[in-house]
Scaffold this motif. Structure first.
Motif, short mmCIF file in Angstrom:
data_model
loop_
_atom_site.label_atom_id
_atom_site.label_comp_id
_atom_site.label_asym_id
_atom_site.label_seq_id
_atom_site.Cartn_x
_atom_site.Cartn_y
_atom_site.Cartn_z
N ILE A 1 0.84 -1.20 0.00
CA ILE A 1 0.00 0.00 0.00
C ILE A 1 0.88 1.24 0.00
O ILE A 1 0.63 2.21 -0.74
N VAL A 2 1.94 1.20 0.81
CA VAL A 2 2.86 2.34 0.84
C VAL A 2 3.47 2.56 -0.53
O VAL A 2 3.56 3.70 -1.02
N ALA A 3 3.85 1.45 -1.19
CA ALA A 3 4.48 1.58 -2.51
C ALA A 3 3.52 2.21 -3.51
O ALA A 3 3.90 3.06 -4.32
N LEU A 4 2.26 1.81 -3.45
CA LEU A 4 1.26 2.42 -4.34
C LEU A 4 1.01 3.87 -3.95
O LEU A 4 0.88 4.74 -4.82
N GLY A 5 0.97 4.13 -2.65
CA GLY A 5 0.79 5.50 -2.18
C GLY A 5 1.90 6.40 -2.68
O GLY A 5 1.66 7.53 -3.11
N PHE A 6 3.11 5.88 -2.68
CA PHE A 6 4.26 6.65 -3.16
C PHE A 6 4.06 7.07 -4.61
O PHE A 6 4.37 8.18 -5.01
N PHE A 7 3.48 6.15 -5.37
CA PHE A 7 3.24 6.41 -6.80
C PHE A 7 2.39 7.66 -6.99
O PHE A 7 2.67 8.50 -7.84
N PHE A 8 1.36 7.77 -6.14
CA PHE A 8 0.47 8.92 -6.30
C PHE A 8 1.00 10.15 -5.58
O PHE A 8 0.78 11.28 -6.01
N ALA A 9 1.71 9.95 -4.49
CA ALA A 9 2.13 11.09 -3.67
C ALA A 9 3.37 11.78 -4.22
O ALA A 9 3.52 12.99 -4.08
N PHE A 10 4.27 11.02 -4.83
CA PHE A 10 5.53 11.62 -5.27
C PHE A 10 5.79 11.37 -6.75
O PHE A 10 6.76 10.70 -7.11
N PRO A 11 4.95 11.90 -7.61
CA PRO A 11 5.13 11.63 -9.05
C PRO A 11 6.48 12.11 -9.56
O PRO A 11 6.99 11.60 -10.55
N LYS A 12 7.10 13.06 -8.86
CA LYS A 12 8.38 13.57 -9.33
C LYS A 12 9.55 12.68 -8.92
O LYS A 12 10.67 12.86 -9.39
N HIS A 13 9.30 11.76 -8.00
CA HIS A 13 10.41 10.93 -7.51
C HIS A 13 10.27 9.48 -7.93
O HIS A 13 10.83 8.58 -7.30
N LEU A 14 9.51 9.25 -9.01
CA LEU A 14 9.29 7.85 -9.39
C LEU A 14 10.57 7.19 -9.91
O LEU A 14 10.74 5.98 -9.79
N GLY A 15 11.48 7.99 -10.46
CA GLY A 15 12.75 7.42 -10.91
C GLY A 15 13.50 6.82 -9.73
O GLY A 15 13.95 5.68 -9.78
N PHE A 16 13.59 7.60 -8.66
CA PHE A 16 14.23 7.12 -7.45
C PHE A 16 13.46 5.93 -6.89
O PHE A 16 14.04 4.91 -6.49
N GLY A 17 12.15 6.04 -6.87
CA GLY A 17 11.31 4.94 -6.36
C GLY A 17 11.55 3.65 -7.13
O GLY A 17 11.66 2.57 -6.54
N THR A 18 11.66 3.77 -8.46
CA THR A 18 11.92 2.58 -9.28
C THR A 18 13.25 1.95 -8.90
O THR A 18 13.36 0.73 -8.74
N GLU A 19 14.26 2.80 -8.75
CA GLU A 19 15.59 2.32 -8.37
C GLU A 19 15.51 1.55 -7.03
O GLU A 19 16.12 0.48 -6.87
N VAL A 20 14.74 2.10 -6.09
CA VAL A 20 14.62 1.45 -4.78
C VAL A 20 13.95 0.08 -4.95
O VAL A 20 14.40 -0.92 -4.39
N LEU A 21 12.88 0.03 -5.73
CA LEU A 21 12.17 -1.24 -5.91
C LEU A 21 13.08 -2.30 -6.53
O LEU A 21 13.08 -3.46 -6.11
#
Lengths: 282, 348, 251
Positions: free
Chosen positions: B29-49
């Motif tokens: 849920i947090v990971a999905l929430g991140f998707f909507f909450a931080f659209p500008k940081h999805l590159g970093f988010g992808t790297e983390v995943l």
């Protein structure tokens, strides 16, 4: 020409022999060993630069300072992990290397610390039929002197006998009344001191910057793994082998050189997992 | 405690340990929430995943089977180069099938090297994994017509996912969701595996590798299977990394990456499934904010952190959390399957 | 007379110059209660390691029911019915008692390679593990981590793992070693209650245990069989008394 490789092998030997003995004795995967070589190298080079010490005096200083520092670390930290898992030892020593690198970078900057050799060791020497770099010859003579001294120390002194006994069978040694903890400390100090010597002597060859501790670590480990744990002569020949191989390959096969060394190491380790010169009988 | 209750509790604990806990949907849920909450940081988010996926693959061999390796990036890199070379040379660029290929190639390299290397132990094994990875790295450097050598391969022409969703480097929404789904599937697989009898026997190997042959277990074969599966997942992680970034370089199979993932897993807590999540996130967030501003201080702090973990918190952040949690609760259930710091059995 | 269950022929093993086992001809019959005694360093554990396939002999043969198994590895010998315990515990210390036994039972039942069903759902394995713990009176400890148990009970888990393999031959290497005397009766009781159809070879220094338990005793000295016979014969043998039993002997 080959002499350069042999000289590099001597440096590898002087740094790695301590690692081999401490790993063999304590079963401790010490990835921070290259860090002690680096600290020693810094101590030696900086003592010459800032305090005007002579090369030999500075080497002695570096040996003693690093040995002393390693005793403190061994008693305070290493000793807590002798019975820990391999992974904890790996993590601990990687952490230690990071701390060393970062501290040196903060204090002295990321750049190389050049070693200025005394004038007598610079230049070439004429052996009649061919000319060699004086310093290479000095390194080779030093390396041979050290291996002979260590070999005699191992074979002829009480301390050496205790170390050999403890490497082969720690429990037996303990039951014979050998004070293992003290033996560890002494060996660790000697091994780190040797590494410091190697760091100083090799600074001219290998350079000396904060990344030294990681850059050459793989080479030191290869030498130890191929030479065998706790084997002075094994490490000597392994270091020569790797040093010469590296030197020759850099000349004739500059691209595939490292690859060849890794391949040789893998084959040797699969063939003799205890190291070329390892095993109880050696 | 009565005899009956002790036995019944142990049986129930074993029968229930694989059940999904109430909090387990939370990370997703947090990971999905991140998707909507931080659209500008999805590159970093992808790297983390991707990093979580890679750490998860390492957890299987290190945390469960107890194999200490310094060469796990070999499989990550092999997967990345599989995707990269196929795409760059115009051979194949459909994402799902090339990702599957990355996994298969990673697994194949894992099987081949595992069969040979896993007969050894300790320093020898550590050196062999390290040298195998270094060998691959050098090979990648040499074969530069294929691999791009030191510079790697960039601007990989990855086809749209399912023929519809473009991989855009500027708005990596496709990448993020794609990696999240793959991570979830791999996680479900690993989770199933570690709670199975096979996973139980891996913990047996970790806890006492010398006892396992004495209960009739074919240890080398079982380790090879585990290593192969783990290498396959690492290959998928590498492949998806190449797809998400549209490039590969030699750094994907370097010692840096191998050591970093080891550090992350130790930080989060090994042998705990979620240790990979906690460790990768903690490490990457810290390094994201610190390493650029104070790189040296970051290294110093990381070094100190590692020393502290090795000396005092062998089971990482999650281990610390568990200890605190247990202290808070009066009756504590046994945490099945998680490794304990232990003094090894004395030799012979 | 039928072929013995387990037999060695001129079994020899040296470590460098040390002859740890020399020309040992040894036989263990089905359902036997056999003790192996001898001074420290006599080669008793080496013999057990040779029988279990941990090490291979320099010369000689090991036969199980007349079949030569000299070249068969440790794990495969377990499948053939030879199980052993260790002088120093080799347990899965971080796991629960139930999991320790589960690992062995799953291995014997061929369940261990299965990857997709949860271990706890294999009720056949769980039931059998619990039953075994019950017979060893370990049920109350089933959920406890092995490393938290008192040493005597850890020794019992050591035995439980071996029994979980349903062996025909059980090799016990000093099962009560290191157990405080207050707890040692737990082990002795368990040994007394071993199923009669299992052939048991026990190494021990406790002569009370050996003479109470064994129907047959083999004495080893410096790697070789020194004497073999019934407890009465061994107890009465003056040479055995001289080399080993000394003042503590009874017969």
């Amino acid at each position: 020409m080959l002499l350069g490789g042999i000289a590099a092998g001597m440096i590898l030997f002087i740094v790695s022999v301590g690692l081999s003995v401490t790993m063999g004795l304590m079963g401790f995967v010490n990835l921070a060993h290259g860090g002690f070589a680096m600290l020693g190298g810094y101590a030696i080079v900086l003592a010459m630069k800032h305090w005007g010490l002579g090369f030999v005096t500075a080497l002695a200083f570096g040996f003693l300072a690093t040995a002393a520092a390693s005793v403190v670390l061994e008693r305070l930290l290493y000793a807590r992990l002798y019975r820990a898992t391999e992974l904890d030892q790996v993590l601990f020593t990687i952490g230690l290397v990071f701390i060393m690198i970062a501290s040196l970078t903060l204090r002295f900057g990321p750049e190389n610390q050049p070693l200025t050799l005394p004038r007598a060791l610079q230049g070439q020497i004429d052996l009649g039929f061919v000319q060699y770099r004086t310093y290479s010859l000095v390194l080779i003579v030093t390396g041979i002197a050290i291996v002979v001294a260590l070999w005699l120390g191992f074979e002829r002194t009480r301390l050496g006998a205790q170390i050999r006994a403890a490497v082969d069978n720690r429990r037996m040694a303990e039951s014979l009344g050998i004070n293992i903890a003290r033996l560890f400390t002494i060996t660790f100090a000697l091994g780190s001191g040797m590494a410091a010597l190697g760091g100083g002597l090799g600074a001219e060859f290998l350079g000396l910057d904060p990344q030294y501790a990681l850059k050459y670590l793989v080479y030191f480990l290869i030498v130890v793994a191929v030479g065998g744990l706790g084997r002075v002569t094994g490490v000597f020949f392994a270091a020569l082998l790797i040093g010469v191989l590296d030197f020759v390959l850099k000349k004739y096969l500059p691209q595939g050189g490292p690859m060849f060394i890794y391949a040789v190491t893998i084959v040797l380790l699969l063939w003799r997992p205890q190291g070329l010169f390892g095993g109880k009988a050696a | 405690m009565s005899e009956y209750r002790g036995g019944a509790q142990a049986r129930t604990a074993l029968a229930r340990r694989h059940r999904v806990r109430a909090w387990e949907p939370l990370p997703w849920i947090v990971a999905l929430g991140f998707f909507f909450a931080f659209p500008k940081h999805l590159g970093f988010g992808t790297e983390v995943l991707v990093t979580i996926l890679f750490a998860l693959s390492l957890d299987l061999v290190l945390g469960y089977a107890g194999i200490v390796t310094l060469g796990h990036a070999a499989f990550f890199g092999v997967g990345a180069y599989t995707v990269g070379m196929l795409a760059k040379h115009g051979l194949w660029n459909e994402p799902l099938t090339s990702l599957a290929l990355a996994g298969i190639v990673g697994a194949a390299v894992g099987l081949g090297s595992g069969l040979v290397l896993l007969r050894t132990r300790g320093l020898t094994l550590l050196m062999l994994t390290l040298c195998t990875m270094a060998l691959l790295e050098e090979a990648g450097n040499l074969a530069h017509t294929w691999t791009g050598g030191f510079d790697g391969l960039d601007s990989l022409p990855i086809a749209p996912l399912l023929g519809r969703f473009e991989f855009s480097p500027l708005y990596p929404t496709t990448q993020y969701l794609y990696v999240l789904v793959v991570l979830f599937l791999c996680f479900v697989f690993v989770r199933t595996l570690v709670y199975s009898p096979f996973g139980q026997s891996l913990t047996g190997i970790r806890e006492n590798i010398l006892r396992m042959p004495a209960v009739g277990a074919p240890v080398p074969r079982r380790l090879a299977v585990c290593y192969t599966l783990s290498a396959g997942i690492a290959g998928i992680a590498g492949g998806i990394w190449a797809q998400a970034n549209a490039y590969v370089n030699l750094g994907t199979l370097g010692l840096d990456r191998a050591a970093t993932v080891l550090i992350m897993l130790a930080l989060g807590g090994r042998g705990r499934l979620y240790g990979a999540f906690v460790g990768a996130i903690a490490y990457m967030v810290l390094s994201h904010f610190l390493s650029k501003i104070y790189p040296t201080a970051w290294q110093l702090g990381l070094g100190l952190l590692l020393v502290v973990i090795a000396l005092f918190a062998h089971n990482g952040i999650l281990g610390l959390g568990e200890t605190v949690w247990r202290r808070l609760r009066v009756s504590r259930p046994l945490n099945m399957g998680a490794p304990q710091h232990r003094t090894p059995n004395p030799p012979l | 007379m039928t072929a013995p269950l387990l037999e060695t022929r001129a079994l020899t093993r040296n470590f460098g110059a040390l002859l740890a086992t020399r020309e040992v001809d040894f036989r263990l019959d089905a359902g036997a209660r056999h003790a192996l005694i001898g001074p420290n360093g006599a080669g008793k554990t080496t013999l057990v390691n040779l029988l279990a396939g941990v090490i291979s002999p320099t010369r000689g043969q090991v036969l199980l029911k007349g079949r030569d198994i000299t070249g068969v590895g440790q794990a495969e010998r377990v499948k053939l019915g030879i199980a052993r315990t260790f002088q120093i515990n080799r347990l899965f210390r971080g796991l629960s008692v139930l999991e320790n036994v589960y690992i062995a039972v799953a291995e014997r039942m061929g369940v261990a390679p299965s990857m997709f069903r949860p271990a706890g759902r294999r009720t056949d394995v769980v039931n059998e593990s619990m039953h075994l713990l019950d017979t060893l009176r370990l049920t109350a400890d089933a959920g406890r981590r092995v490393s938290e148990l008192p040493y005597g009970r850890q020794r019992l888990v050591e035995l439980a793992i071996a029994l979980a393999l349903s062996p025909e031959v059980l090799l016990l290497d000093e099962p009560a070693a290191g157990v405080p005397s207050a707890e040692s009766h737990i082990i002795l009781d368990a040994i007394d209650r071993l199923p009669p159809e299992i052939a048991v070879l026990i190494i021990d220094h406790d002569m009370d245990l050996v003479f109470r338990f064994a129907q047959r005793i083999t004495v080893m000295v410096s790697g070789a069989v020194f004497a073999s016979g019934t407890p009465r014969e061994i107890g009465a043998d003056p040479e055995v008394r001289a080399v080993y039993l000394g003042q503590t002997a009874r017969g």
